[in-house]
Scaffold this active site. Structure first.
Site, PDB file in Angstrom:
ATOM      1  N   ARG A   1      10.908  -1.275  10.819  1.00 35.10           N
ATOM      2  CA  ARG A   1       9.796  -1.138  11.751  1.00 35.10           C
ATOM      3  C   ARG A   1       9.880  -2.215  12.823  1.00 35.10           C
ATOM      4  O   ARG A   1      10.084  -3.378  12.511  1.00 35.10           O
ATOM      5  CB  ARG A   1       8.468  -1.252  10.985  1.00 35.10           C
ATOM      6  CG  ARG A   1       8.121   0.010  10.242  1.00 35.10           C
ATOM      7  CD  ARG A   1       6.945  -0.153   9.320  1.00 35.10           C
ATOM      8  NE  ARG A   1       5.805  -0.853   9.894  1.00 35.10           N
ATOM      9  CZ  ARG A   1       4.635  -0.981   9.254  1.00 35.10           C
ATOM     10  NH1 ARG A   1       4.472  -0.461   8.052  1.00 35.10           N
ATOM     11  NH2 ARG A   1       3.650  -1.630   9.820  1.00 35.10           N
TER      12      ARG A   1
ATOM     13  N   LYS B   1       0.832  -1.211   0.000  1.00 28.06           N
ATOM     14  CA  LYS B   1       0.000   0.000   0.000  1.00 28.06           C
ATOM     15  C   LYS B   1       0.867   1.262   0.000  1.00 28.06           C
ATOM     16  O   LYS B   1       0.614   2.202  -0.748  1.00 28.06           O
ATOM     17  CB  LYS B   1      -0.938   0.010   1.215  1.00 28.06           C
ATOM     18  CG  LYS B   1      -1.903  -1.177   1.250  1.00 28.06           C
ATOM     19  CD  LYS B   1      -2.883  -1.076   2.419  1.00 28.06           C
ATOM     20  CE  LYS B   1      -2.240  -1.228   3.796  1.00 28.06           C
ATOM     21  NZ  LYS B   1      -1.821  -2.595   4.135  1.00 28.06           N
TER      22      LYS B   1
ATOM     23  N   ARG C   1      -9.989   0.428   8.680  1.00 28.74           N
ATOM     24  CA  ARG C   1      -9.606  -0.966   8.847  1.00 28.74           C
ATOM     25  C   ARG C   1     -10.744  -1.777   9.455  1.00 28.74           C
ATOM     26  O   ARG C   1     -10.692  -3.008   9.451  1.00 28.74           O
ATOM     27  CB  ARG C   1      -8.425  -1.047   9.822  1.00 28.74           C
ATOM     28  CG  ARG C   1      -7.052  -1.011   9.196  1.00 28.74           C
ATOM     29  CD  ARG C   1      -6.301  -2.164   9.726  1.00 28.74           C
ATOM     30  NE  ARG C   1      -4.853  -2.206   9.706  1.00 28.74           N
ATOM     31  CZ  ARG C   1      -3.974  -1.390   9.201  1.00 28.74           C
ATOM     32  NH1 ARG C   1      -4.326  -0.290   8.634  1.00 28.74           N
ATOM     33  NH2 ARG C   1      -2.706  -1.638   9.280  1.00 28.74           N
TER      34      ARG C   1
ATOM     35  N   ARG D   1      -0.397  -9.199  13.079  1.00 30.15           N
ATOM     36  CA  ARG D   1      -0.971  -8.219  12.147  1.00 30.15           C
ATOM     37  C   ARG D   1      -1.792  -8.914  11.061  1.00 30.15           C
ATOM     38  O   ARG D   1      -2.852  -8.442  10.665  1.00 30.15           O
ATOM     39  CB  ARG D   1       0.147  -7.376  11.530  1.00 30.15           C
ATOM     40  CG  ARG D   1       0.729  -6.368  12.513  1.00 30.15           C
ATOM     41  CD  ARG D   1       2.082  -5.840  12.071  1.00 30.15           C
ATOM     42  NE  ARG D   1       2.066  -5.263  10.743  1.00 30.15           N
ATOM     43  CZ  ARG D   1       3.137  -5.119   9.982  1.00 30.15           C
ATOM     44  NH1 ARG D   1       4.326  -5.513  10.434  1.00 30.15           N
ATOM     45  NH2 ARG D   1       3.042  -4.594   8.793  1.00 30.15           N
TER      46      ARG D   1
ATOM     47  N   ARG E   1      12.258  -4.806   4.395  1.00 29.34           N
ATOM     48  CA  ARG E   1      11.734  -3.445   4.279  1.00 29.34           C
ATOM     49  C   ARG E   1      12.454  -2.469   5.213  1.00 29.34           C
ATOM     50  O   ARG E   1      12.674  -2.743   6.373  1.00 29.34           O
ATOM     51  CB  ARG E   1      10.234  -3.464   4.604  1.00 29.34           C
ATOM     52  CG  ARG E   1       9.622  -2.096   4.752  1.00 29.34           C
ATOM     53  CD  ARG E   1       8.149  -2.128   4.563  1.00 29.34           C
ATOM     54  NE  ARG E   1       7.431  -2.723   5.680  1.00 29.34           N
ATOM     55  CZ  ARG E   1       6.103  -2.823   5.706  1.00 29.34           C
ATOM     56  NH1 ARG E   1       5.382  -2.423   4.682  1.00 29.34           N
ATOM     57  NH2 ARG E   1       5.519  -3.356   6.744  1.00 29.34           N
TER      58      ARG E   1
HETATM   59  P1  ATP Z   1       1.831  -2.262   5.690  1.00 22.28           P
HETATM   60  O1  ATP Z   1       2.272  -0.893   6.038  1.00 22.28           O
HETATM   61  O2  ATP Z   1       2.901  -3.193   5.371  1.00 22.28           O
HETATM   62  O3  ATP Z   1       0.753  -2.277   4.634  1.00 22.28           O
HETATM   63  P2  ATP Z   1       0.176  -2.594   7.935  1.00 22.28           P
HETATM   64  O4  ATP Z   1      -1.026  -2.328   7.126  1.00 22.28           O
HETATM   65  O5  ATP Z   1       0.092  -3.685   8.961  1.00 22.28           O
HETATM   66  O6  ATP Z   1       1.321  -2.952   6.999  1.00 22.28           O
HETATM   67  P3  ATP Z   1       0.328   0.107   8.908  1.00 22.28           P
HETATM   68  O7  ATP Z   1      -0.865   0.442   8.092  1.00 22.28           O
HETATM   69  O8  ATP Z   1       1.529   0.913   8.792  1.00 22.28           O
HETATM   70  O9  ATP Z   1       0.794  -1.370   8.682  1.00 22.28           O
HETATM   71  O10 ATP Z   1      -0.150   0.049  10.443  1.00 22.28           O
HETATM   72  C1  ATP Z   1       0.767  -0.235  11.469  1.00 22.28           C
HETATM   73  C2  ATP Z   1       0.018  -0.373  12.781  1.00 22.28           C
HETATM   74  O11 ATP Z   1      -0.672   0.848  13.082  1.00 22.28           O
HETATM   75  C3  ATP Z   1      -1.072  -1.436  12.804  1.00 22.28           C
HETATM   76  O12 ATP Z   1      -0.547  -2.717  13.113  1.00 22.28           O
HETATM   77  C4  ATP Z   1      -1.987  -0.902  13.912  1.00 22.28           C
HETATM   78  O13 ATP Z   1      -1.431  -1.132  15.187  1.00 22.28           O
HETATM   79  C5  ATP Z   1      -1.942   0.592  13.673  1.00 22.28           C
HETATM   80  N1  ATP Z   1      -2.993   1.052  12.734  1.00 22.28           N
HETATM   81  C6  ATP Z   1      -2.806   1.603  11.508  1.00 22.28           C
HETATM   82  N2  ATP Z   1      -3.973   1.914  10.931  1.00 22.28           N
HETATM   83  C7  ATP Z   1      -4.940   1.565  11.814  1.00 22.28           C
HETATM   84  C8  ATP Z   1      -6.359   1.631  11.805  1.00 22.28           C
HETATM   85  N3  ATP Z   1      -7.020   2.124  10.755  1.00 22.28           N
HETATM   86  N4  ATP Z   1      -7.030   1.183  12.893  1.00 22.28           N
HETATM   87  C9  ATP Z   1      -6.384   0.684  13.956  1.00 22.28           C
HETATM   88  N5  ATP Z   1      -5.050   0.588  14.035  1.00 22.28           N
HETATM   89  C10 ATP Z   1      -4.316   1.016  12.977  1.00 22.28           C
HETATM   90 MG    MG Z   2       1.707   0.838   5.206  1.00 20.39          MG
END
Ligand code: ATP
Ligand code: MG
Length: 230
Positions: free
Chosen positions: A166, A20, A94, A177, A133
């Site tokens: 990270r 993403k 999410r 996750r 990463r």
């Molecule tokens: P990637 O960045 O590889 O796509 P990801 O989707 O798990 O992975 P991030 O979107 O960066 O990672 O989110 C990292 C962390 O931040 C999540 O594991 C969660 O703890 C928190 N987080 C991010 N977005 C949300 C959300 N919309 N609701 C709740 N927690 C969130």
């Molecule tokens: Mg991300």
């Protein structure tokens, strides 16, 4: 005007490590789209030790979802600043709760989503990708040692500042996750069933052209598009 070009209001959905952030970076560069990433915003708050950072830190470290109310007010605040530009959301919503709150906010500012893209990447290759990463925390720029390494090891191409890995990109936290994602993905995709487009591939290079095609097909050329693609 009858030929008014719709601004892009894009939501990117996909499991952790599905690219993403990488796709968002390319869309930002090629189309001048504002990138709103909940993960990037949380990491910046954690690094700067803001109140939100303190409230979110442990959840993020454990790979658990941060409570909906914190995320909803964070994104609401960001949406106030984007104005009438093209924008994309990455990592939010999410949960269905977050999606309902977003629908309400977007109705209020009269900027409904016009494209939802679901990134589908085989899970067996994702763990290796996140182990490789490195990120630049202030900008959210993502590098991958195999696919798109920084020009100088450990250093951001643009600012020359240090990159980091990270703390939640370990096999243990990644497993949590991924489980979180699976628990939330179906209801969320269901919520967007009328607008969602699936794109599939092993690498971000395979997927990016599909996203671009979708945007151009649906919305025509984007206002302010930078036409030199990379
Ligand atoms: P990637 O960045 O590889 O796509 P990801 O989707 O798990 O992975 P991030 O979107 O960066 O990672 O989110 C990292 C962390 O931040 C999540 O594991 C969660 O703890 C928190 N987080 C991010 N977005 C949300 C959300 N919309 N609701 C709740 N927690 C969130
Ligand atoms: Mg991300």
């Amino acid at each position: 005007p009858t030929n008014a070009i719709q601004p892009l209001r894009l939501l990117l959905i996909g499991c952790p490590g599905s690219g993403k952030g990488t796709q968002s970076g390319r869309l930002e560069k090629n189309f001048g789209v504002s990138h709103l990433s909940s993960g990037d915003l949380l990491r910046r708050n954690i690094t700067e030790n803001t109140l939100l950072g303190q409230q979110a830190r442990q959840y993020v470290a454990d790979g658990k979802l941060v409570p909906d109310n914190l995320l909803i007010s964070l994104i609401d605040k960001e949406l106030l600043h984007v104005g009438n530009t093209n924008w994309l959301l990455d990592g939010f919503p999410r949960t269905v709760n977050q999606a309902l709150a977003l629908d309400a906010s977007l109705n209020r500012i009269m900027q409904p989503l016009n494209l939802v893209i679901n990134l589908q990447v085989p899970e067996d290759i994702i763990l290796q990708r996140i182990m490789d990463r490195w990120i630049h925390i202030p900008s959210g720029r993502v590098y991958n040692l195999s696919y798109n390494p920084p020009r100088v090891a450990g250093v951001d191409d643009i600012t020359g500042e240090p990159l980091s890995q990270r703390p939640d990109d370990t096999p243990e936290v990644f497993k949590v996750r991924l489980e979180q994602h699976h628990a939330m993905a179906l209801p969320l995709l269901d919520h967007y069933q009328n607008v969602v487009v699936n794109v599939r591939g092993n690498t971000s290079d395979e997927i990016y052209p599909q996203i671009e095609k979708e945007i151009v097909n649906r919305l025509g050329a984007l206002p302010g598009a930078h036409l030199t693609h990379t």
